[in-house]
Design a protein around this motif. Structure first.
Motif, PDB file in Angstrom:
ATOM      1  N   LEU A  20       0.825  -1.209   0.000  1.00 13.36           N
ATOM      2  CA  LEU A  20       0.000   0.000   0.000  1.00 13.36           C
ATOM      3  C   LEU A  20       0.858   1.257   0.000  1.00 13.36           C
ATOM      4  N   GLN A  21       1.913   1.231   0.808  1.00 12.82           N
ATOM      5  CA  GLN A  21       2.727   2.425   0.972  1.00 12.82           C
ATOM      6  C   GLN A  21       3.428   2.822  -0.320  1.00 12.82           C
ATOM      7  N   SER A  22       3.959   1.857  -1.044  1.00 13.47           N
ATOM      8  CA  SER A  22       4.655   2.171  -2.296  1.00 13.47           C
ATOM      9  C   SER A  22       3.711   2.795  -3.305  1.00 13.47           C
ATOM     10  N   THR A  23       2.485   2.304  -3.344  1.00 17.94           N
ATOM     11  CA  THR A  23       1.505   2.868  -4.267  1.00 17.94           C
ATOM     12  C   THR A  23       1.191   4.313  -3.913  1.00 17.94           C
ATOM     13  N   VAL A  24       1.006   4.576  -2.622  1.00 15.51           N
ATOM     14  CA  VAL A  24       0.661   5.928  -2.178  1.00 15.51           C
ATOM     15  C   VAL A  24       1.809   6.899  -2.437  1.00 15.51           C
ATOM     16  N   VAL A  25       3.015   6.507  -2.036  1.00 17.56           N
ATOM     17  CA  VAL A  25       4.166   7.398  -2.170  1.00 17.56           C
ATOM     18  C   VAL A  25       4.494   7.665  -3.634  1.00 17.56           C
ATOM     19  N   SER A  26       4.280   6.674  -4.491  1.00 20.25           N
ATOM     20  CA  SER A  26       4.639   6.826  -5.904  1.00 20.25           C
ATOM     21  C   SER A  26       3.687   7.741  -6.655  1.00 20.25           C
ATOM     22  N   HIS A  27       2.412   7.734  -6.294  1.00 17.72           N
ATOM     23  CA  HIS A  27       1.426   8.405  -7.141  1.00 17.72           C
ATOM     24  C   HIS A  27       0.716   9.583  -6.489  1.00 17.72           C
ATOM     25  N   SER A  28       0.821   9.745  -5.164  1.00 17.99           N
ATOM     26  CA  SER A  28       0.173  10.902  -4.532  1.00 17.99           C
ATOM     27  C   SER A  28       0.769  12.226  -4.993  1.00 17.99           C
ATOM     28  N   PRO A  29       2.108  12.380  -5.024  1.00 18.74           N
ATOM     29  CA  PRO A  29       2.651  13.684  -5.455  1.00 18.74           C
ATOM     30  C   PRO A  29       2.286  14.039  -6.889  1.00 18.74           C
ATOM     31  N   LYS A  30       2.038  13.036  -7.731  1.00 21.68           N
ATOM     32  CA  LYS A  30       1.727  13.289  -9.134  1.00 21.68           C
ATOM     33  C   LYS A  30       0.240  13.540  -9.365  1.00 21.68           C
ATOM     34  N   GLY A  31      -0.568  13.390  -8.311  1.00 23.43           N
ATOM     35  CA  GLY A  31      -2.000  13.598  -8.454  1.00 23.43           C
ATOM     36  C   GLY A  31      -2.726  12.446  -9.100  1.00 23.43           C
ATOM     37  N   HIS A  32      -2.081  11.269  -9.170  1.00 24.70           N
ATOM     38  CA  HIS A  32      -2.696  10.107  -9.806  1.00 24.70           C
ATOM     39  C   HIS A  32      -3.481   9.247  -8.829  1.00 24.70           C
ATOM     40  N   LEU A  33      -3.472   9.622  -7.558  1.00 23.00           N
ATOM     41  CA  LEU A  33      -4.149   8.811  -6.542  1.00 23.00           C
ATOM     42  C   LEU A  33      -5.390   9.564  -6.070  1.00 23.00           C
ATOM     43  N   PRO A  34      -6.577   9.134  -6.464  1.00 26.44           N
ATOM     44  CA  PRO A  34      -7.802   9.832  -6.038  1.00 26.44           C
ATOM     45  C   PRO A  34      -7.990   9.766  -4.525  1.00 26.44           C
ATOM     46  N   VAL A  35      -8.799  10.681  -4.018  1.00 27.35           N
ATOM     47  CA  VAL A  35      -9.039  10.758  -2.579  1.00 27.35           C
ATOM     48  C   VAL A  35      -9.673   9.479  -2.057  1.00 27.35           C
ATOM     49  N   THR A  36     -10.497   8.833  -2.874  1.00 30.83           N
ATOM     50  CA  THR A  36     -11.163   7.612  -2.404  1.00 30.83           C
ATOM     51  C   THR A  36     -10.156   6.532  -2.035  1.00 30.83           C
ATOM     52  N   TYR A  37      -9.055   6.448  -2.770  1.00 36.93           N
ATOM     53  CA  TYR A  37      -8.040   5.442  -2.457  1.00 36.93           C
ATOM     54  C   TYR A  37      -7.291   5.807  -1.174  1.00 36.93           C
ATOM     55  N   ILE A  38      -7.048   7.098  -0.962  1.00 35.99           N
ATOM     56  CA  ILE A  38      -6.400   7.517   0.287  1.00 35.99           C
ATOM     57  C   ILE A  38      -7.298   7.194   1.474  1.00 35.99           C
ATOM     58  N   ARG A  39      -8.584   7.451   1.324  1.00 30.17           N
ATOM     59  CA  ARG A  39      -9.519   7.126   2.404  1.00 30.17           C
ATOM     60  C   ARG A  39      -9.542   5.625   2.676  1.00 30.17           C
ATOM     61  N   SER A  40      -9.476   4.834   1.613  1.00 28.66           N
ATOM     62  CA  SER A  40      -9.506   3.379   1.816  1.00 28.66           C
ATOM     63  C   SER A  40      -8.269   2.900   2.568  1.00 28.66           C
ATOM     64  N   VAL A  41      -7.118   3.521   2.309  1.00 27.98           N
ATOM     65  CA  VAL A  41      -5.902   3.156   3.042  1.00 27.98           C
ATOM     66  C   VAL A  41      -6.037   3.540   4.513  1.00 27.98           C
ATOM     67  N   LEU A  42      -6.553   4.750   4.786  1.00 33.46           N
ATOM     68  CA  LEU A  42      -6.764   5.166   6.174  1.00 33.46           C
ATOM     69  C   LEU A  42      -7.750   4.242   6.881  1.00 33.46           C
ATOM     70  N   ASP A  43      -8.826   3.876   6.188  1.00 35.14           N
ATOM     71  CA  ASP A  43      -9.812   2.970   6.788  1.00 35.14           C
ATOM     72  C   ASP A  43      -9.184   1.621   7.127  1.00 35.14           C
ATOM     73  N   THR A  44      -8.309   1.154   6.254  1.00 32.96           N
ATOM     74  CA  THR A  44      -7.658  -0.135   6.498  1.00 32.96           C
ATOM     75  C   THR A  44      -6.784  -0.081   7.743  1.00 32.96           C
ATOM     76  N   TYR A  45      -5.942   0.938   7.837  1.00 29.85           N
ATOM     77  CA  TYR A  45      -5.072   1.063   9.009  1.00 29.85           C
ATOM     78  C   TYR A  45      -5.890   1.257  10.287  1.00 29.85           C
ATOM     79  N   GLU A  46      -6.961   2.023  10.197  1.00 28.56           N
ATOM     80  CA  GLU A  46      -7.792   2.248  11.382  1.00 28.56           C
ATOM     81  C   GLU A  46      -8.412   0.943  11.866  1.00 28.56           C
TER      82      GLU A  46
END
Length: 742
Positions: free
Chosen positions: A251-277
């Motif tokens: 999960l982390q590699s996907t987030v770090v690779s694509h968040s700065p480029k704007g390729h990661l929609p907010v829904t995917y970030i929320r899903s990662v937060l929900d998973t960790y929670e």
């Protein structure tokens, strides 16, 4: 086969692949299977690259034939070329699917070497040649090979045996069989399947890192992503440490690779937060080394996630982030045998939190979240109140235990004390970085929490927590209060009541700490000589800051708070004179020095030069002179009474030094005219004071009766000082130049 691939007709390649697959699946010889898998890799590379070149050569041949024709049909070249290219593309996809299908089946082989090699090759092929695959082919790969491989390996790992294996028998020794040693990380079937799972997750990580923007446009990707999140949850909660860390890294590699480029929609970030929670809320009762390592990785992942994608965070997402971090730190069971604490180290999870806290500073568009962040951190300090009990807009963190009960007694936790010592400077630094308006919302809470840390001195005089809290407390007051004063004049949202509340908390801290925890006698074994000297210097520094930088500064401290602070100094200055003589004789020297320093601060605050134009200083001088006169009168009368009571015996040196100090300071003290008018003098004397008078020692007139009593003291030094003071009184009344003949 490697050398002959270019010469094999295209329609025969499928049979070659089937033969290589059969050799890979045979169970007779392991090396044959591994070699055959290597041939499949060579065939795949040739299929992707070789057929493309062959199509280009065929295109050039068709073009030459077209030029030699006498009557070419219209558009015949384009039709032949398109049909040829389409035909070879379809053939290439069929061959690749054959290879992928074989590798997928080999991924379930009972031999670890074979299945690991097959899985490694499958994902290397997708990672290396994925950009050449069509959209429909990618959809088939995700649906039939990528995510099913993960599900299948996960199922086999969960159902595999946990029984330990014995290595291959090498011979006998003294009649007993000798077996080859197997490393403990691979001595069961389940551990070896876990190794396979790590490879699968690594392959998926590579695919997502390389092609995520394209893959999320596929129709079946979302369901695959959801299945991946479910697997990550189960792996962290029930899997081995290696599998859990690999899942988090995926999960982390996907987030770090694509968040700065704007390729990661907010829904995917929320899903990662929900998973960790969800994971941390269910794993809060686990407190072993494996769980700690997983929590460390999750905390690092959360820090990187926020740094890379903070522009997409809103208030709700930030609240969830802080709640997840709090869940990772929560420890319902506290033990006192933590080996980290024994060596002076902060426990690993808490240490990771300290590392990521600077990364969690709210961005500019999240400025209102400073209160949430700081109050959550204050919650980890001693006796912290639950976060925002009366405010439902903020999530409430779980209560973190800082102590445990054994046999009905409270037992402090050393490891948590170390964590708090490291946390206090971090909180102070974050507070100083907060916007001014947000500081006013949290300022009283920060002061109150630091005050509670300072009071730990009584139970742990040699601890660093109270010392760090004192430094942080004064750092905030000295470096920040002045800025807040300037800001409050411009910012209408900063009200007078909020400023008064801040000063009330400051006064509470000074009163509680100075009166209850400073200048006190400690057991001889409690501190070393160097530590006692260091703490005495710290106490003197506290008094200097209070007297010189707070009470004598230009801050608009309310008058009632000034009265409280001066009263606090007076209470500390009264210790030597109020104690019984038997106790004074046993009192350590640093206690009397602390009391005299407090008394000296009262003298300093009472002096007010005409050059001082600050009205606040004038008010401080008026309040302190009244307190000082009462204290001096009590000290002088108490000294005379004790001297009469003990007969011919001498008073303790500390009492004599105190009276001498008072008399000397009274002789030096010069007060302002307005300060003199506030003294309780007879109206006739006030009229004389109000006239032009360059001496400004009207305070001596208040103590004149006490001086008259002290002229009969047995201490010669005291009689000499009283004589000096009486001469100063005569000069103040204008009697020094009067003669009998006048």
């Amino acid at each position: 086969m490697n050398d002959g691939l270019p010469t094999i007709p295209a329609h025969c390649l499928n049979e070659c692949i089937d033969v290589a697959g059969a050799y890979s699946a045979q169970k007779t010889e392991l090396n044959i299977s591994l070699t055959a898998i290597g041939l499949l890799w060579a065939a795949t590379d040739f299929i992707v690259k070789g057929l493309t070149r062959w199509t280009q050569e065929e295109f050039e041949t068709d073009q030459r034939n077209h030029e030699n024709r006498e009557e070419p049909a219209p558009n015949s070249h384009e039709k032949v070329t398109d049909v040829t290219y389409l035909s070879n593309t379809v053939e290439r996809d069929k061959l690749l699917f054959s290879v992928f299908s074989l590798l997928h089946k080999l991924g379930a082989d009972e031999r670890p070497e074979v299945r690991n090699s097959a899985i490694r090759m499958l994902f290397q092929t997708l990672g290396s040649h994925g950009q050449k695959l069509s959209k429909s082919m990618w959809e088939d790969c995700l649906c039939n090979y990528v995510f099913p491989t993960l599900d299948h390996a996960s199922h086999l790992a969960a159902t595999s045996s946990k029984d330990e294996w014995q290595g291959k028998e090498l011979g006998t020794r003294k009649g007993k069989a000798v077996h080859m040693l197997i490393h403990h990380s691979r001595n069961t079937a389940q551990k070896q399947w876990d190794e396979t799972l790590v490879l699968v997750l690594g392959g998926i990580t590579r695919v997502l890192r390389s092609f995520f923007p394209f893959l999320r446009s596929l129709k079946n990707f979302h369901s695959g992503w959801e299945s991946l999140l479910v697997f990550v949850k189960n792996s962290i909660l029930n899997g081995s440490k290696e599998v859990a860390l690999a899942a988090i890294n995926c999960l982390q590699s996907t987030v770090v690779s694509h968040s700065p480029k704007g390729h990661l929609p907010v829904t995917y970030i929320r899903s990662v937060l929900d998973t960790y929670e969800a994971v941390l809320q269910k794993s809060s009762d686990i407190n072993d080394h494996v769980a700690d390592k997983v929590k460390q990785e999750i905390l690092h992942a959360l820090g990187d996630l926020y740094v890379q994608a903070q522009g997409m965070f809103d208030n709700d997402m930030y609240k969830q982030l802080i709640l997840v971090v709090d869940s990772a730190i929560r420890r319902p069971k506290i033990t006192n045998n933590n080996f980290e604490a024994e060596y002076g180290h902060v426990p690993p999870v808490e240490r990771t939190l300290l590392e990521i806290l600077p990364q969690l500073r709210p961005a500019a568009h999240l400025s209102t979240m400073w209160v949430l962040l700081l109050r959550n951190l204050l919650h980890y300090l001693p006796a912290a109140d639950p976060i925002l009990d009366d405010n439902e807009d903020y999530p409430k963190p779980a209560v973190s235990s800082v102590a445990s009960t054994e046999g009905g007694e409270l037992v402090l936790n050393n490891s948590y004390n170390l964590f708090m010592e490291k946390l206090v400077p971090v909180i102070v630094e974050l507070f100083l970085q907060a916007p001014v308006t947000e500081k006013y919302n949290i300022f009283p809470d920060v002061i109150r929490s630091l005050g509670r840390c300072m009071t730990t001195r009584r139970d742990d005089p040699d601890g660093n927590l109270w010392r760090l809290a004192v430094d942080g407390f004064h750092h905030i007051l000295i470096d920040d209060v002045g800025k807040l004063n300037l800001a409050s004049e411009k910012d209408l949202t900063i009200t007078r009541s909020s400023r008064n509340q801040i000063w009330k908390e400051v006064a509470d801290v000074y009163e509680l700490f100075l009166v209850g925890h400073c200048g006190r006698a400690l057991p001889a074994h409690a501190l070393s000589a160097a530590a006692r000297q260091r703490d005495e210097y710290l106490e003197m520094n506290i008094l200097d800051i209070l007297g010189d930088k707070i009470l004598r500064s230009e801050t608009d401290v309310p008058l009632d708070i000034i009265q409280r602070l001066i009263s606090t100094l007076d209470r500390c200055a009264s210790r030597t004179s109020c104690l019984p003589l038997e106790t004074v004789e046993l009192m350590p020297s640093h206690c009397s020095r602390f009391s005299l320093t407090c008394l000296q601060k009262l003298f300093s605050l009472s002096s007010y030069e005409i050059s001082d134009s600050n009205l606040a200083k004038a008010e401080v001088s008026k309040i302190s002179i009244m307190t000082l006169m009462s204290r001096c009168d009590f000290i002088l009368r108490k000294f005379l009474a004790d001297e009469n009571d003990i007969g011919e015996r001498s008073l303790p040196p500390a009492r004599v030094e105190e009276v001498i100090f008072v008399l000397q300071e009274l002789a030096r003290l010069v007060i302002h005219l307005e300060t003199a008018l506030s003294l309780p003098l007879h109206p006739h004397l006030k009229d004389g004071v109000s006239k032009e008078n360059s001496r400004r020692r009207a305070h001596l007139l208040v103590l004149f009766p006490s001086f008259c009593e002290l002229v009969i003291s047995r201490e010669s030094r005291i009689r000499e000082l009283v004589q000096v003071l009486l001469r100063l009184i005569a000069a103040e009344l204008g009697l020094q130049n009067l003669g009998l003949n006048t």
